[in-house]
Design a protein around this motif. Sequence first.
Motif, mmCIF file in Angstrom:
data_model
loop_
_atom_site.group_PDB
_atom_site.id
_atom_site.type_symbol
_atom_site.label_atom_id
_atom_site.label_comp_id
_atom_site.label_asym_id
_atom_site.label_seq_id
_atom_site.Cartn_x
_atom_site.Cartn_y
_atom_site.Cartn_z
ATOM 1 N N GLN A 113 -15.776 -5.062 -1.495
ATOM 2 C CA GLN A 113 -15.333 -3.748 -1.018
ATOM 3 C C GLN A 113 -14.817 -3.662 0.398
ATOM 4 O OE1 GLN A 113 -18.296 -0.486 -1.519
ATOM 5 N NE2 GLN A 113 -18.368 -0.995 -3.639
ATOM 6 N N PHE A 114 -15.473 -4.530 1.207
ATOM 7 C CA PHE A 114 -15.007 -4.769 2.617
ATOM 8 C C PHE A 114 -13.524 -5.201 2.615
ATOM 9 C CE2 PHE A 114 -14.622 -7.687 6.244
ATOM 10 C CZ PHE A 114 -14.597 -6.663 7.206
ATOM 11 N N VAL A 115 -13.662 -6.508 1.782
ATOM 12 C CA VAL A 115 -12.094 -6.999 1.590
ATOM 13 C C VAL A 115 -11.157 -6.165 1.231
ATOM 14 C CG1 VAL A 115 -11.135 -8.949 0.514
ATOM 15 C CG2 VAL A 115 -13.192 -9.398 1.430
ATOM 16 N N GLN A 116 -11.474 -5.437 0.242
ATOM 17 C CA GLN A 116 -10.448 -4.520 -0.223
ATOM 18 C C GLN A 116 -9.903 -3.603 0.599
ATOM 19 O OE1 GLN A 116 -12.336 -2.889 -3.772
ATOM 20 N NE2 GLN A 116 -11.719 -4.660 -5.296
ATOM 21 N N ARG A 117 -11.014 -2.801 1.478
ATOM 22 C CA ARG A 117 -10.608 -1.952 2.549
ATOM 23 C C ARG A 117 -9.785 -2.776 3.828
ATOM 24 N NH1 ARG A 117 -15.771 -0.306 1.914
ATOM 25 N NH2 ARG A 117 -16.607 -1.649 3.419
ATOM 26 N N THR A 118 -10.115 -3.981 3.948
ATOM 27 C CA THR A 118 -9.281 -4.534 4.876
ATOM 28 C C THR A 118 -8.065 -4.910 4.535
ATOM 29 O OG1 THR A 118 -11.479 -5.754 5.450
ATOM 30 C CG2 THR A 118 -9.221 -6.956 6.396
ATOM 31 N N LEU A 119 -7.904 -5.263 3.251
ATOM 32 C CA LEU A 119 -6.395 -5.440 2.731
ATOM 33 C C LEU A 119 -5.569 -4.175 2.572
ATOM 34 C CD1 LEU A 119 -7.260 -7.618 -0.574
ATOM 35 C CD2 LEU A 119 -5.930 -8.242 1.712
ATOM 36 N N LEU A 120 -6.419 -2.919 2.258
ATOM 37 C CA LEU A 120 -5.690 -1.722 2.432
ATOM 38 C C LEU A 120 -5.100 -1.361 3.798
ATOM 39 C CD1 LEU A 120 -4.783 0.834 0.570
ATOM 40 C CD2 LEU A 120 -7.083 1.770 1.224
ATOM 41 N N PHE A 121 -5.935 -1.518 4.655
ATOM 42 C CA PHE A 121 -5.689 -1.198 6.014
ATOM 43 C C PHE A 121 -4.454 -2.219 6.419
ATOM 44 C CE2 PHE A 121 -5.935 -1.955 10.517
ATOM 45 C CZ PHE A 121 -5.922 -0.734 11.105
ATOM 46 N N ALA A 122 -4.659 -3.298 6.159
ATOM 47 C CA ALA A 122 -3.564 -4.243 6.475
ATOM 48 C C ALA A 122 -2.053 -3.867 5.735
ATOM 49 C CB ALA A 122 -4.035 -5.726 6.246
ATOM 50 N N GLY A 123 -2.317 -3.417 4.610
ATOM 51 C CA GLY A 123 -1.086 -3.280 3.871
ATOM 52 C C GLY A 123 -0.643 -2.047 4.518
ATOM 53 N N PHE A 124 -1.253 -0.880 4.826
ATOM 54 C CA PHE A 124 -0.762 0.309 5.285
ATOM 55 C C PHE A 124 -0.012 -0.104 6.753
ATOM 56 C CE2 PHE A 124 -1.246 3.847 8.071
ATOM 57 C CZ PHE A 124 -0.530 4.869 7.290
ATOM 58 N N ALA A 125 -0.780 -1.039 7.609
ATOM 59 C CA ALA A 125 -0.295 -1.170 8.946
ATOM 60 C C ALA A 125 1.255 -1.982 8.809
ATOM 61 C CB ALA A 125 -1.232 -2.044 9.658
ATOM 62 N N LEU A 126 0.895 -2.948 7.655
ATOM 63 C CA LEU A 126 2.409 -3.531 7.679
ATOM 64 C C LEU A 126 3.500 -2.783 6.945
ATOM 65 C CD1 LEU A 126 3.774 -6.507 7.072
ATOM 66 C CD2 LEU A 126 2.833 -6.529 4.903
ATOM 67 N N LEU A 127 3.060 -1.836 6.043
ATOM 68 C CA LEU A 127 4.156 -1.008 5.352
ATOM 69 C C LEU A 127 4.816 -0.090 6.679
ATOM 70 C CD1 LEU A 127 5.451 0.186 2.942
ATOM 71 C CD2 LEU A 127 3.620 2.044 3.042
ATOM 72 N N VAL A 128 3.838 0.360 7.684
ATOM 73 C CA VAL A 128 4.359 1.004 8.892
ATOM 74 C C VAL A 128 5.206 0.245 9.564
ATOM 75 C CG1 VAL A 128 3.773 2.269 10.940
ATOM 76 C CG2 VAL A 128 2.519 2.811 8.905
ATOM 77 N N LEU A 129 4.788 -0.962 9.818
ATOM 78 C CA LEU A 129 5.582 -1.955 10.779
ATOM 79 C C LEU A 129 6.967 -2.273 9.992
ATOM 80 C CD1 LEU A 129 5.878 -3.853 13.207
ATOM 81 C CD2 LEU A 129 4.571 -5.602 11.519
#
Length: 567
Positions: free
Chosen positions: A217-233
């Motif tokens: 779950q921690f890895v999934q949350r990290t991936l989700l946050f990184a994906g959102f940040a990458l999407l914004v970028l």
Amino acid sequence: MSGRPTPTGPVAVAPVDWRDWRRWPENLTGLWRRSLRFRTIVVAIGSTMLAILVAGVVMSLVIQRDLFDSRKAQVLDTSMRAAQSAQQLFDAADVRGDALVAQQLLYAAAEEVQRQSPSDMFALVRIDPVPSAIAPPDMFSPVFDPATVYPAIISRQLREQVGGDPDVQWWQSVSLTAADGSMVPGIVVGQQLAMPDVGAYALYVAYDLGAADETLQFVQRTLLFAGFALLVLIGAIAWFVVRSVALPVAQAADTSARLAAGDLEVRLAVRGDDELAVLGRSFNAMADSIESQIKELAELSLVQQRFVSDVSHELRTPLTTIRLAADMINDRRDEFDPATARAAELLAAQVQRFETLLVDLLEISRYDAGSVQLELEPTSLAHLAEDVIASMSQLAEQHGTDVRLVAPGGYSPVEMDPRRVRRIVRNLLGNAIEHGEGRPIVVTVDSSQEAVALGVRDFGLGMKSEDTERVFDRFWRADPSRKRTIGGTGLGMSIALGDARLHQGELAVWSDLGRGTNVVLTLPRAGRSLSGPSPVPIEPDGAEALDDLGLTQPIDLPVVHSAGRTP
């Protein structure tokens, strides 16, 4: 001509009202259709979102599988060591048929399993089918309730597999109940042990995988946050890149529109040496060339207009003298021999035609110079048509043509220039008489609340569609080999179209080979514009019958001061 760039702004886009959520689909569709920037950003963000989603799902599944496989291998190894230690105790013990020794041996095996395994959920259950009087009872850890937990997590299939093969370690995934009552993933490992003089026992050890699930779950949350940040970028990068490209394109589109609208001085601002700068320089060079050519053509047109006007004016004085001399000679033609008398008639006719041509050329030059003005006064179109028909009755009789007037409307006065409208009607009626092949001609006058209209319908040979499109061209003739009978100049229809447009009206032509021609003049009433169909249809009814129209004559009716029809 100025070569200095004129700054231009982005293309103006009508504001979109986002307050009404029911119009959002329509607004988004319109924005997608109009805005290159919006489409590019949406496509970039959508593609990035899809790529991140696919990559996140794949990575999550791979990490989940790796975590499970790693934890499973660790659990199986730990369970195997615990089972081997317990089996070594059984093998080294000498029960001698003593139930108490067997009981102590089972307790010792349970302690060894608990010492070797980090799990506090285990059970030792006798599975030997042969009854034994010294066999100790089954042993369960405190959290492994034999009444509820054991039957819930130890499936029948696992029990059969453990009881059927003593040399294989079996496992299955289960759901365990945590201390707070929540369900967590787990693994149950089963293996068979053999106690001397007692028989086979099944060792079941349950392992909690909650820590691995939390890691996942921690890895999934990290991936989700990184994906959102990458999407914004990616969205920000796409917006910046598209803005840097689309803004010059929008400026070029706006500049092109202004250039097409007649602003020949507008230019693109050029910065740098990249592809957009090359495009801007090429556009400015094209605009310079267009401006130069248009100005040259305008100067040439102005010279031509002045030449026509000057020549026409200069010819008026000698033409007047020639006209007077020709009229005087023509008046005394009876005193001449037949050949000279005929020459005098031809001279007078051609001088008159030349004078008409000169007047038309002067009128055309006024239109080209934009110096034509209307002299408006209230006029009844129906009464004007009656006057024109009466004035041309002699010409119609010479051609054997019956001119019929059908006027259900058009009697109420309308603001128009009667001299110009009369000229239009005379021109239309004269053409109909000349090309009507001696058949009847129908002049229709009608009106509506927005406009009045007059149509001249002949039943002559008609024209082809490609000829109809050239009716208003100057000096154009449908049949050049056909002899003129009423002395036309070839400029009448062009002048008539100019007079109609000067009234904010229109002049439409319908013609068909073998069916004749119909020309309709439509003029708007004061303060109105032509928005609907003309009161007189341009295309006549195919079932029309000439005999049903009857022979009509102008009827004197009182002037009706109303916008409605007069029956």
